[in-house]
Every structure is written in C-alpha cells, then in structure tokens.
Design an enzyme around this catalytic site. Structure first.
Site, mmCIF file in Angstrom:
data_model
loop_
_atom_site.group_PDB
_atom_site.id
_atom_site.type_symbol
_atom_site.label_atom_id
_atom_site.label_comp_id
_atom_site.label_asym_id
_atom_site.label_seq_id
_atom_site.Cartn_x
_atom_site.Cartn_y
_atom_site.Cartn_z
ATOM 1 N N SER A 40 0.650 -1.179 -0.298
ATOM 2 C CA SER A 40 -0.560 -0.211 0.097
ATOM 3 C C SER A 40 0.996 0.852 -0.138
ATOM 4 C CB SER A 40 -0.685 -0.210 1.383
ATOM 5 O OG SER A 40 -2.068 0.474 1.078
ATOM 6 N N GLU A 41 0.460 2.077 -0.892
ATOM 7 C CA GLU A 41 1.436 3.347 -0.925
ATOM 8 C C GLU A 41 1.537 4.362 -0.090
ATOM 9 O OE1 GLU A 41 -0.801 4.078 -4.568
ATOM 10 O OE2 GLU A 41 -0.973 2.298 -2.979
ATOM 11 N N ASN A 42 0.287 4.281 1.116
ATOM 12 C CA ASN A 42 0.750 4.736 2.307
ATOM 13 C C ASN A 42 1.624 4.315 3.230
ATOM 14 O OD1 ASN A 42 -1.778 2.948 2.372
ATOM 15 N ND2 ASN A 42 -2.354 3.832 4.140
ATOM 16 N N SER A 82 8.271 3.622 0.617
ATOM 17 C CA SER A 82 7.100 2.877 0.122
ATOM 18 C C SER A 82 6.930 3.381 -1.083
ATOM 19 C CB SER A 82 5.352 3.051 0.212
ATOM 20 O OG SER A 82 4.017 2.275 -0.207
#
Length: 212
Positions: A40-42, A82
């Site tokens: 997940s990018e976060n 990330s």
C-alpha cells in the site's frame, strides 16, 4: 466476479498493489497458500482481507482510507520507502481502475476535464514501476459509452503499460497486435462485448469462460 478473476493472476510469493475502489476487493480472494503480499502506497506491506464490522483498526487503512487487516509478517514504513518499492521495479502486479484504455495499452485514469478528482497520486509510479499492470473496471461508462478505445481521449497516465483488462463482460489481453478477447462472462456473447468496445477485438478460435 472481476476481483475473483484477477486474483488468479497472482503467483506464489508475488508482491502486489491494489488501487482504490474495485481493485481492493481482490484481497478477499487471494488464497493464503499463495503467500502473496500486498503493498500500500501509504506505507506498508501485508494488506489482509477487509475486517468484519466492528473489528476495524482506525490506524490501519489502505491508500484509499478504508480499513484493512495486517497479515502476519506484514511491515510498516514511511511513504518514501513505499514509493521506492513502487518505482524500483519491486512490485510484481498492480491492479488499477481506469477511465479509458487504448488498444495499445495506454492508460487514462486520473483526470476528467472540468470534474474535481483526487489527482494522479501513486498511479503514475505504479504503472511504470510494476512488472504487470491489470485493469479492473466496468466495461462502459454510466452513459453506456465504451471505456476501451482505439485511442484514449482523456489525459494519459502512461503509455503502453496495460497487460490485462478484466470487466464484467470478459477478460482481455493487450498485445502488440491489439486487444485479444480471452474469456467471456456467463451469458455474454462475442457480439455484445464487441458492440460495447470502441476498439476492434481480436477473436481467437477458442474463448474461455471467465468463471472457472
């Protein structure tokens, strides 16, 4: 049905990324024995299935802000690391929605002129960094207009990146020769899916069933 079919593209040990909306549902269909980890990018790896109502952790959400679980072996980190994973070719598959896809695999999924949208976000990094880009979307717009076209009309996210398209009508591969129809959803005919597609589909002699 779309999410379940896309889950079959994942192989043992893959690192995947699921975009906001429909793509997030793929996590519910990944069998644990495949040992697939979702990015997940976060800032974490190890997205699990959607938690049951009442079991959500307000501090554990995906990039779209929806509650998720963290699987055993998952890890959290800052957004800089990330995006290093996304841009560095470490993501095996990214599953994204689309506003338009061209027969060359061009993708438009971030902007509609005159309409307020969140912006391109991590999609631009994922589509050029991931080894395989799969589109999960409805086959047409709410007005019934094709979203698979000869050429995209909306502003592009990236050129020639899409490998597979899965809609409620069928499964298609993007090849150098054009878009090949691989599977049809139950009750859908070749004539129907072609009528709702703005590019000429390549029809092989044998077409599979989308529901296995």
């Amino acid at each position: 049905m779309i999410a379940k079919r896309i889950s079959e593209y994942f192989k043992e040990g893959d690192l995947g990324n699921l975009g906001i909306g429909l793509p997030t549902l793929v996590a519910n269909y990944l069998p644990p024995e495949k040992n697939v980890l979702l990015h997940s990018e976060n800032g974490f790896i190890g997205i699990g299935p959607t938690p049951e109502a009442g079991a959500e952790d307000k501090d554990m959400v995906n990039a779209g802000g929806h509650p998720v679980e963290l699987v055993p072996g998952g890890a959290c980190f800052d957004s800089g690391f990330s995006f290093l994973l996304a841009r560095g070719g470490h993501v095996d598959i990214t599953v994204l929605g689309a506003l338009e896809v061209s027969e060359k695999g061009d993708l438009a999924n971030w902007m509609i002129p005159g309409v307020m949208v969140p912006g391109m976000g991590g999609a631009m990094d994922l589509v050029v960094g991931a080894k395989k880009v799969i589109i999960a979307m409805e086959h047409t717009t709410k007005k019934g207009e094709p979203k698979i076209l000869k050429e995209c009309v909306l502003p592009l996210t990236a050129l020639g990146v899409v490998k597979h398209i899965v809609t409620e009508l069928g499964v298609m591969d993007v090849t150098p020769e054009g878009i090949v129809l691989r599977e049809l959803a139950p009750g859908v005919t070749v004539e129907e899916i072609q009528e709702k597609t703005g590019a000429t589909l390549i029809i092989p002699e044998q077409i599979g069933n989308m529901v296995h």
